[in-house]
Scaffold this motif. Structure first.
Motif, PDB file in Angstrom:
ATOM      1  N   THR A   2       0.838  -1.192   0.000  1.00 21.48           N
ATOM      2  CA  THR A   2       0.000   0.000   0.000  1.00 21.48           C
ATOM      3  C   THR A   2       0.878   1.249   0.000  1.00 21.48           C
ATOM      4  N   PRO A   3       0.322   2.415  -0.364  1.00 19.69           N
ATOM      5  CA  PRO A   3       1.124   3.648  -0.329  1.00 19.69           C
ATOM      6  C   PRO A   3       1.763   3.915   1.030  1.00 19.69           C
ATOM      7  N   VAL A   4       1.012   3.634   2.101  1.00 21.19           N
ATOM      8  CA  VAL A   4       1.563   3.842   3.446  1.00 21.19           C
ATOM      9  C   VAL A   4       2.716   2.877   3.705  1.00 21.19           C
ATOM     10  N   GLN A   5       2.524   1.615   3.337  1.00 14.33           N
ATOM     11  CA  GLN A   5       3.589   0.625   3.501  1.00 14.33           C
ATOM     12  C   GLN A   5       4.815   0.988   2.655  1.00 14.33           C
ATOM     13  N   GLY A   6       4.561   1.494   1.440  1.00 12.25           N
ATOM     14  CA  GLY A   6       5.669   1.898   0.581  1.00 12.25           C
ATOM     15  C   GLY A   6       6.484   3.021   1.197  1.00 12.25           C
ATOM     16  N   THR A   7       5.792   3.979   1.819  1.00 12.00           N
ATOM     17  CA  THR A   7       6.479   5.080   2.488  1.00 12.00           C
ATOM     18  C   THR A   7       7.310   4.578   3.663  1.00 12.00           C
ATOM     19  N   ILE A   8       6.739   3.651   4.432  1.00  8.49           N
ATOM     20  CA  ILE A   8       7.459   3.089   5.584  1.00  8.49           C
ATOM     21  C   ILE A   8       8.691   2.321   5.124  1.00  8.49           C
ATOM     22  N   LEU A   9       8.530   1.487   4.086  1.00  9.11           N
ATOM     23  CA  LEU A   9       9.650   0.691   3.587  1.00  9.11           C
ATOM     24  C   LEU A   9      10.767   1.581   3.039  1.00  9.11           C
ATOM     25  N   THR A  10      10.382   2.618   2.295  1.00  9.36           N
ATOM     26  CA  THR A  10      11.382   3.532   1.744  1.00  9.36           C
ATOM     27  C   THR A  10      12.098   4.282   2.849  1.00  9.36           C
ATOM     28  N   SER A  11      11.371   4.657   3.886  1.00  4.95           N
ATOM     29  CA  SER A  11      11.987   5.341   5.028  1.00  4.95           C
ATOM     30  C   SER A  11      12.991   4.424   5.725  1.00  4.95           C
ATOM     31  N   ILE A  12      12.617   3.160   5.892  1.00  2.00           N
ATOM     32  CA  ILE A  12      13.532   2.182   6.505  1.00  2.00           C
ATOM     33  C   ILE A  12      14.786   2.026   5.658  1.00  2.00           C
ATOM     34  N   LEU A  13      14.605   1.998   4.335  1.00  2.00           N
ATOM     35  CA  LEU A  13      15.747   1.869   3.429  1.00  2.00           C
ATOM     36  C   LEU A  13      16.701   3.055   3.575  1.00  2.00           C
ATOM     37  N   HIS A  14      16.153   4.271   3.639  1.00  4.39           N
ATOM     38  CA  HIS A  14      17.001   5.456   3.771  1.00  4.39           C
ATOM     39  C   HIS A  14      17.705   5.493   5.130  1.00  4.39           C
ATOM     40  N   ILE A  15      17.029   5.027   6.171  1.00  2.00           N
ATOM     41  CA  ILE A  15      17.674   4.946   7.484  1.00  2.00           C
ATOM     42  C   ILE A  15      18.802   3.920   7.449  1.00  2.00           C
ATOM     43  N   GLN A  16      18.557   2.806   6.762  1.00  2.00           N
ATOM     44  CA  GLN A  16      19.582   1.776   6.615  1.00  2.00           C
ATOM     45  C   GLN A  16      20.812   2.328   5.890  1.00  2.00           C
ATOM     46  N   ILE A  17      20.574   3.038   4.791  1.00  3.58           N
ATOM     47  CA  ILE A  17      21.683   3.609   4.025  1.00  3.58           C
ATOM     48  C   ILE A  17      22.456   4.617   4.866  1.00  3.58           C
ATOM     49  N   LEU A  18      21.735   5.475   5.586  1.00  4.59           N
ATOM     50  CA  LEU A  18      22.390   6.468   6.437  1.00  4.59           C
ATOM     51  C   LEU A  18      23.237   5.785   7.504  1.00  4.59           C
ATOM     52  N   ASN A  19      22.739   4.707   8.062  1.00  8.84           N
ATOM     53  CA  ASN A  19      23.483   3.966   9.075  1.00  8.84           C
ATOM     54  C   ASN A  19      24.796   3.432   8.505  1.00  8.84           C
ATOM     55  N   TYR A  20      24.743   2.890   7.272  1.00  9.32           N
ATOM     56  CA  TYR A  20      25.963   2.369   6.658  1.00  9.32           C
ATOM     57  C   TYR A  20      26.926   3.487   6.256  1.00  9.32           C
ATOM     58  N   LEU A  21      26.389   4.617   5.860  1.00  7.47           N
ATOM     59  CA  LEU A  21      27.248   5.758   5.535  1.00  7.47           C
ATOM     60  C   LEU A  21      28.011   6.229   6.772  1.00  7.47           C
ATOM     61  N   ILE A  22      27.321   6.299   7.900  1.00 11.79           N
ATOM     62  CA  ILE A  22      27.975   6.717   9.145  1.00 11.79           C
ATOM     63  C   ILE A  22      29.003   5.678   9.590  1.00 11.79           C
ATOM     64  N   SER A  23      28.629   4.401   9.536  1.00 10.67           N
ATOM     65  CA  SER A  23      29.551   3.335   9.941  1.00 10.67           C
ATOM     66  C   SER A  23      30.791   3.306   9.062  1.00 10.67           C
ATOM     67  N   THR A  24      30.594   3.513   7.767  1.00 11.38           N
ATOM     68  CA  THR A  24      31.726   3.521   6.845  1.00 11.38           C
ATOM     69  C   THR A  24      32.610   4.733   7.074  1.00 11.38           C
TER      70      THR A  24
END
Length: 233
Positions: free
Chosen positions: A107-129
């Motif tokens: 659903t659109p809401v689920q898509g927004t949540i999943l995309t937000s999780i993805l961006h948080i994941q990427i940010l976490n790896y950027l900081i760790s790297t």
């Protein structure tokens, strides 16, 4: 070898993610012609960030190996893939078409949540790297030769390129969810910029094959010769 596999996996899963986004936004006829492909690559969006991290990590560890605890990095992919396997992947084509058209799979809401999780994941790896780069930059400056410093230059180039890709991606995500209409010109510029950065990273990788060689840790070697034997030799 591990460097080739990790970097190749990063680009492979990034390409799959871009293909899925293209299908979702542009290839509406794919729903009728081949609905099985529509969501087949969606979980792979959660794979290219950890492979970015592990590639950089392998560049600093000549004996890099995956550990059982590393499986936690792939949990978002496994959970998402398991959800789609239960709710969508094994259904008949007709049912899949109905689910896709009425946005019942994600659903659109689920898509927004999943995309937000993805961006948080990427940010976490950027900081760790970034922390990992800072840690090893000190060693490179003081203990490694100029040839080995080329590897660090490549890692920094790769990191900056990945950071720019994330900035493009999250900027588009924020603008869309702020109901800011993106014109065709803006979409085209963002896509071209995205592709240019990817091509630059690939060109850099292909023209410098030594970047896949991990930086060896330099430790003092123990001498088994006595002082007398050293003088004799």
């Amino acid at each position: 070898v591990i460097g080739y596999l990790l970097l190749g996996s990063f680009f492979l899963f990034l390409a799959v993610n871009l293909f899925v986004l293209s299908c979702y936004y542009k290839f509406s006829n794919l729903i009728q012609d081949c609905p099985h492909l529509f969501y087949i690559g969606s979980p792979f969006a959660f794979l290219y960030p950890p492979f970015f991290y592990f590639y950089v990590k392998s560049a600093f560890q000549c004996d890099f190996k995956f550990k059982p605890l590393d499986l936690i990095h792939f949990m978002p992919f496994l959970i998402f893939a398991g959800y789609l396997a239960v709710t969508h992947y094994f259904l008949p084509a007709e049912v899949k078409r109905e689910q896709i058209i009425h946005q019942l799979v994600i659903t659109p809401v689920q898509g927004t949540i999943l995309t937000s999780i993805l961006h948080i994941q990427i940010l976490n790896y950027l900081i760790s790297t970034a922390v990992m780069l800072k840690k090893y930059l000190h060693k490179v400056k003081n203990f490694y030769s100029s040839n080995e410093q080329v590897d660090i230059a490549w890692i920094k180039f790769f990191y900056i390129g990945f950071f720019i890709l994330w900035i493009f991606n999250i900027s588009r995500f924020i603008l869309v969810h702020l109901s800011y209409p993106l014109s065709l010109a803006v979409e085209t510029v963002m896509l071209l910029s995205f592709l240019i950065v990817i091509y630059l990273i690939l060109y850099k990788a292909l023209t410098q094959p030594h970047i896949f060689t991990a930086i060896a840790e330099k430790t003092p070697r123990r001498s088994f010769l006595s002082e007398t034997m050293k003088e004799l030799y």
